[in-house]
Design a protein around this motif. Structure first.
Motif, mmCIF file in Angstrom:
data_model
loop_
_atom_site.group_PDB
_atom_site.id
_atom_site.type_symbol
_atom_site.label_atom_id
_atom_site.label_comp_id
_atom_site.label_asym_id
_atom_site.label_seq_id
_atom_site.Cartn_x
_atom_site.Cartn_y
_atom_site.Cartn_z
ATOM 1 N N TRP A 107 43.931 32.277 40.940
ATOM 2 C CA TRP A 107 43.068 31.184 40.513
ATOM 3 C C TRP A 107 41.729 31.224 41.248
ATOM 4 O O TRP A 107 41.648 31.643 42.407
ATOM 5 C CB TRP A 107 43.748 29.841 40.777
ATOM 6 C CG TRP A 107 44.940 29.644 39.913
ATOM 7 C CD1 TRP A 107 46.205 30.130 40.131
ATOM 8 C CD2 TRP A 107 44.994 28.956 38.670
ATOM 9 N NE1 TRP A 107 47.034 29.778 39.098
ATOM 10 C CE2 TRP A 107 46.323 29.055 38.184
ATOM 11 C CE3 TRP A 107 44.042 28.250 37.925
ATOM 12 C CZ2 TRP A 107 46.719 28.481 36.975
ATOM 13 C CZ3 TRP A 107 44.439 27.679 36.718
ATOM 14 C CH2 TRP A 107 45.767 27.798 36.258
ATOM 15 N N SER A 108 40.702 30.762 40.568
ATOM 16 C CA SER A 108 39.399 30.594 41.196
ATOM 17 C C SER A 108 39.460 29.422 42.173
ATOM 18 O O SER A 108 40.391 28.608 42.114
ATOM 19 C CB SER A 108 38.331 30.321 40.132
ATOM 20 O OG SER A 108 38.197 31.421 39.261
ATOM 21 N N HIS A 153 40.289 27.494 36.695
ATOM 22 C CA HIS A 153 40.054 28.754 35.992
ATOM 23 C C HIS A 153 40.747 29.895 36.716
ATOM 24 O O HIS A 153 40.789 29.929 37.947
ATOM 25 C CB HIS A 153 38.558 29.030 35.891
ATOM 26 C CG HIS A 153 37.794 27.942 35.206
ATOM 27 N ND1 HIS A 153 37.018 27.039 35.882
ATOM 28 C CD2 HIS A 153 37.725 27.610 33.900
ATOM 29 C CE1 HIS A 153 36.490 26.189 35.021
ATOM 30 N NE2 HIS A 153 36.898 26.510 33.811
ATOM 31 N N TRP A 191 31.005 36.705 31.258
ATOM 32 C CA TRP A 191 32.414 36.525 31.618
ATOM 33 C C TRP A 191 33.294 37.407 30.748
ATOM 34 O O TRP A 191 33.037 37.573 29.559
ATOM 35 C CB TRP A 191 32.825 35.060 31.452
ATOM 36 C CG TRP A 191 32.009 34.123 32.263
ATOM 37 C CD1 TRP A 191 31.031 33.296 31.815
ATOM 38 C CD2 TRP A 191 32.077 33.929 33.675
ATOM 39 N NE1 TRP A 191 30.479 32.589 32.846
ATOM 40 C CE2 TRP A 191 31.100 32.956 34.008
ATOM 41 C CE3 TRP A 191 32.857 34.476 34.690
ATOM 42 C CZ2 TRP A 191 30.894 32.520 35.313
ATOM 43 C CZ3 TRP A 191 32.652 34.040 35.995
ATOM 44 C CH2 TRP A 191 31.681 33.079 36.300
ATOM 45 N N SER A 244 41.358 33.578 38.241
ATOM 46 C CA SER A 244 40.549 34.608 38.894
ATOM 47 C C SER A 244 40.638 35.883 38.057
ATOM 48 O O SER A 244 41.407 35.947 37.079
ATOM 49 C CB SER A 244 41.104 34.871 40.290
ATOM 50 O OG SER A 244 42.412 35.442 40.191
ATOM 51 N N GLY A 247 35.584 32.601 35.417
ATOM 52 C CA GLY A 247 36.336 33.034 36.591
ATOM 53 C C GLY A 247 36.531 34.528 36.677
ATOM 54 O O GLY A 247 37.007 35.038 37.694
ATOM 55 N N ASP A 248 36.144 35.244 35.613
ATOM 56 C CA ASP A 248 36.347 36.696 35.552
ATOM 57 C C ASP A 248 35.026 37.369 35.168
ATOM 58 O O ASP A 248 34.815 37.716 34.007
ATOM 59 C CB ASP A 248 37.439 37.010 34.524
ATOM 60 C CG ASP A 248 37.841 38.477 34.497
ATOM 61 O OD1 ASP A 248 37.472 39.216 35.436
ATOM 62 O OD2 ASP A 248 38.532 38.878 33.547
#
Length: 261
Positions: free
Chosen positions: A167-168, A173, A26, A175, A18-19
């Motif tokens: 949040w994604s 997950h 990631w 963000s 997500g990042d």
């Protein structure tokens, strides 16, 4: 207190899903926390053994011994979300796995930090059946953390933690902003220089969605994320199958000149 060897174990949140790191991989809260640690403790070495999709039992079986071998003086342990959303969830079983990890790591002389889980019902009305699971799991984590002297980030009581912007789209997950807030939360519980409780403050400009927009979002989430996840579970497939940790050995950390969001 300065730390020389930081090891992160866990599942996808610790891996950093997500990042994006800008290089096809990631980043995540653990990488961000390592940068903050290195800023106050030059010479920090950091390993990240986390793999997405892992249950708490798998984190203990597959990552704990490797973490102990690295002789860390700081370990973050974040696991249990993948258990939480499974039909066979048992808070007692998950806490038992976490308790075992806490016990072995602290007995080896490591300082350990973990967290409680947020109120997922604030992310989606479809997640309301999970609320009692979160409450039971958090109660067990608090008891175990107190028993072993584990530092604990409390996420449940802060409404900002369930702001959709943290949040994604899959709602499982964090963000990039969510990972940044988690790193700041761990920095505060570790009493790092320049850390404070700013991570608990609400984001500006929050708007309450209309009923029509809410229904549309729930339908998109069901078709795009929930149904594919259920399909994988029925096939007993995990997103982490055949994957290895992104940072399996201790490597020096050179903090960035400035901390990006």
């Amino acid at each position: 207190m300065g730390y020389a060897r930081y090891v992160a174990i866990g599942d996808s949140q610790t891996e950093g899903i997500g990042d994006p790191d800008g290089d096809g991989g990631w980043r995540g809260f653990a990488d961000r926390l390592a940068d903050r640690l290195a800023a106050s403790t030059p010479g920090l070495h950091y390993a990240n053994l986390a793999v997405r999709g892992k249950l708490a039992r798998q984190v203990r079986e597959e990552q704990l011994d490797a973490a102990l071998t690295l002789r860390p003086d700081l370990v973050t342990v974040v696991a249990g979300m993948n258990d939480l959303i499974r039909p066979s969830f048992s808070a007692e079983a998950v806490v038992s796995e976490l308790d075992g990890m806490f016990a072995e790591l602290t007995a080896a002389g490591a300082r350990v930090a973990s967290l409680t889980f947020p109120d997922l019902t604030r992310l989606s009305p479809l997640l309301r059946p999970l609320r009692h699971r979160v409450l039971d799991l958090n109660a067990g984590i608090r008891t175990s953390a107190a028993r072993h002297g584990v530092m604990l980030v409390e996420t449940f009581g802060y409404s900002v933690i369930t702001d959709p912007r943290l949040w994604s789209p899959d709602r499982l997950h964090a963000s990039p902003l969510g990972h940044a807030r988690l790193a700041a939360a761990f920095a505060e519980v570790l009493a790092l220089p320049d850390s404070d409780n700013a991570w608990t403050k609400p984001l500006p400009g929050a708007r309450r969605p209309t009923a029509v927009r809410t229904v549309a979002k729930e339908v998109r989430w069901l078709t795009s994320f929930a149904v594919p996840w259920l399909y994988r579970r029925l096939r007993r497939r995990s997103t982490g199958e055949h994957l290895t940790p992104k940072r399996p050995t201790l490597v020096p950390v050179n903090p960035p000149a400035s901390e990006p969001a």
